[in-house]
Design an enzyme around this catalytic site. Structure first.
Site: not given
Lengths: 96, 462
Positions: B388-389
């Site tokens: 994600n990040d």
């Protein structure tokens, strides 16, 4: 400060720089085995643990020595064995 | 054996460690390097035993046997996905050993009534402090990784001040012990206790996603603890090996911090990814395009090139083997497959690489961020599996985002993108990811492994 201490500090500083040179060139793909393998090397504390465990100075020092040897050996054997297990999985494309 | 021969054999051991580390610079020689390093360790252990005319072999032999057996069993039994926990435990064991050796050396001088020279006294105190912090800090890291305790940062008011006070108390008690040779044992016990408490206090405010830095740092501490023990027992090989591992851990921590565009201080004291609400742009008014496994399978089957971006989600779902199946199918259909690995993907440095290696994926298909980022533009499909990040374009475009400036994988530049994700929850940093709302992106919701299994069976039917 004693000579032994000075020598120790000299060795320590030089080895730190050597370590930085060696580790800086390890590719990211091997960072996990590097950590576990390095970890096994730091299990060299087992040398100190053996000396303590063998000293035989009353039960406290024997118990501490025994525990120190146990922890250090878990570190050493566990570290080398798990690193070997990981590294044997790394293969190149052609070697199927 | 004469003392000089013993010292020279220790030197041989140290050189073997260095050669072993040197061989870790290539996957082709790494396994041999590890074995060479192991031989060095064996030499050091045997030499130590030969040098001593052993007085009390029961504790020694018992310890060697028990420790080796447990270590061996752990190394065999551990799952590759649990490797971060394993390394945390090993770090902790090293710390504990240093703590115990330092403690035993101190008590020995008390028991025999001999005066400890000041420099040995100082190194004993350092050995206790670093060993104890490494031990308890690693146990907390283990508990967080094992999810025995919450992965979220644990904070309380005036935390840094409190930790600083604990540290000052440790230093004061150590000094008191050093300058009052006839002192009782309570300052010693207090130092041991407070140092362990400090290890806990320093680790609890650090969030799950920052674990790669913490593990690297604890790795470094375990080396330092070993080096301090070397100073205590005046043994060169301990000092050398401890320093090697100490600097290795520091370098890995730096690489991790750089990959997150944060300072070490910020990682250690910032309590990042905590209760702070999602900042940066909100996702209000944006829509997500969801895709079925069928459609995604068609997209993948006709892709000329695919880049796989694995993240912690792949590790949690243990989906690495299914990833390989999928990749083989895409290759069979004529596409090329590469893997893009972000330095902080997963919970420890190199976590993804080990999992993919376990799934029998050749390491020359795995690419580091800086080597593959230019290839996303020409890539037909980028498939993000539980990351994600590290793929959030906000790190590039949105100065208000907490992760702004962090180097990311340029997945958003690929011609199309499929994101495998359990739900629309935010990442560990608690930040919305605009990649998920981009027109080129399709979301395939569900557990990574079952989604991949569906993809594999759909492609087979095409």
């Amino acid at each position: 400060m004693t000579d032994a201490l000075i020598t120790g500090i000299v060795i320590f500083v030089l080895a730190t720089y050597l370590g930085a040179e060696l580790i800086g060139r390890v590719p990211p793909t091997l960072h996990t085995p590097l950590m576990s393998g390095g970890n096994a090397i730091s299990g060299i504390t087992v040398v100190g643990a053996i000396i303590v465990a063998a000293a035989g100075l009353g039960w406290i020092s024997t118990v501490l020595g025994f525990l120190a040897v146990v922890f250090a050996m878990m570190n050493v054997v566990g570290g080398y064995a798990v690193t070997d297990r990981m590294l044997q999985m790394f293969r190149k494309e052609d070697t199927k | 054996m004469s003392p000089s021969i013993v010292r020279l054999l220790y030197l041989v051991a140290a050189v073997l460690f260095i050669i072993g580390l040197k061989k870790l610079q290539s996957p082709a020689t790494a396994r041999k390097g590890n074995a060479i390093s192991g031989v060095g360790m064996l030499i050091a252990i045997v030499v130590t035993m030969l040098e001593l005319e052993i007085l009390s072999p029961a504790a020694l032999v018992g310890g060697l046997v028990v420790g080796s057996a447990v270590g061996w069993w752990m190394a065999r039994a551990v799952k590759m996905t649990s490797m971060p926990q394993m390394v945390a435990l090993l770090n902790g064991f090293g710390g504990a050993a240093s703590l115990l050796v330092g403690g035993a050396e101190f008590l020995k001088s008390e028991l025999t009534g001999e005066q400890i020279p000041m420099d040995t006294g100082i190194t004993i105190q350092l050995s206790l402090l670093i060993g104890a912090v490494t031990f308890s800090g690693s146990m907390i890291a283990w508990a967080k990784l094992q999810e025995v305790m919450t992965g979220k940062p644990i904070t309380f008011p005036a935390q840094k001040t409190f930790n600083a006070l604990v540290f000052v108390a440790i230093v004061a008690l150590s000094a008191y012990q050093l300058y009052t040779p006839d002192a009782m044992l309570w300052p010693f016990y207090a130092v041991c206790f407070l140092s362990r408490a400090l290890g806990v206090l320093l680790t609890i405010p650090i969030g799950g996603a920052d674990m790669p830095v913490v593990i690297s740092l604890l790795n470094s501490y375990s080396g330092l603890a070993g080096a301090m023990t070397g100073f205590v027992i005046k043994n060169d090989v301990l000092i050398v090996s401890g320093a090697l591992v100490g600097s290795s851990g520091i370098i890995l921590s730096q690489i991790m911090c750089k990959a997150m565009n944060r300072s070490l201080a910020n990682v250690l004291f910032g309590a990042f990814g905590g209760s702070t609400a999602a900042s940066g742009k909100s996702a209000a008014g944006l829509t997500v395009k969801s895709i079925t496994a069928e459609d995604a399978a068609i997209q993948l089957a006709f892709a000329q090139s695919m880049i796989v971006v694995p993240g912690y989600g792949m590790a949690v779902a243990q989906a690495q083997h299914t990833v390989r199946e999928l990749a083989e199918l895409v290759e069979k259909k004529g596409g090329t497959v590469k893997y893009a690995i972000h330095p902080v993907a997963g919970r420890m440095p190199g976590h993804m690489n080990v999992l993919l290696a376990e799934a029998n994926i050749p390491y020359d298909k795995l690419f580091a961020m800086e080597d593959i980022n230019s290839e996303f533009e020409n890539c037909d499909v980028a498939i993000v599996i539980g990351a994600n990040d590290v793929v959030n374009p906000a790190a590039r475009n949105d100065p208000s985002s907490p992760i702004f400036g962090m180097p990311i994988l340029d997945v958003d530049k690929a011609k199309s993108c499929i994101v495998l994700k359990r739900s629309m929850g935010a990442g560990f940093a608690g930040i919305e990811n605009e990649l998920f709302y981009a027109p080129k992106t399709s979301m395939l919701f569900g557990d990574a492994k079952s989604s991949l299994t569906k993809l594999v069976s759909e492609i087979k039917q095409l």
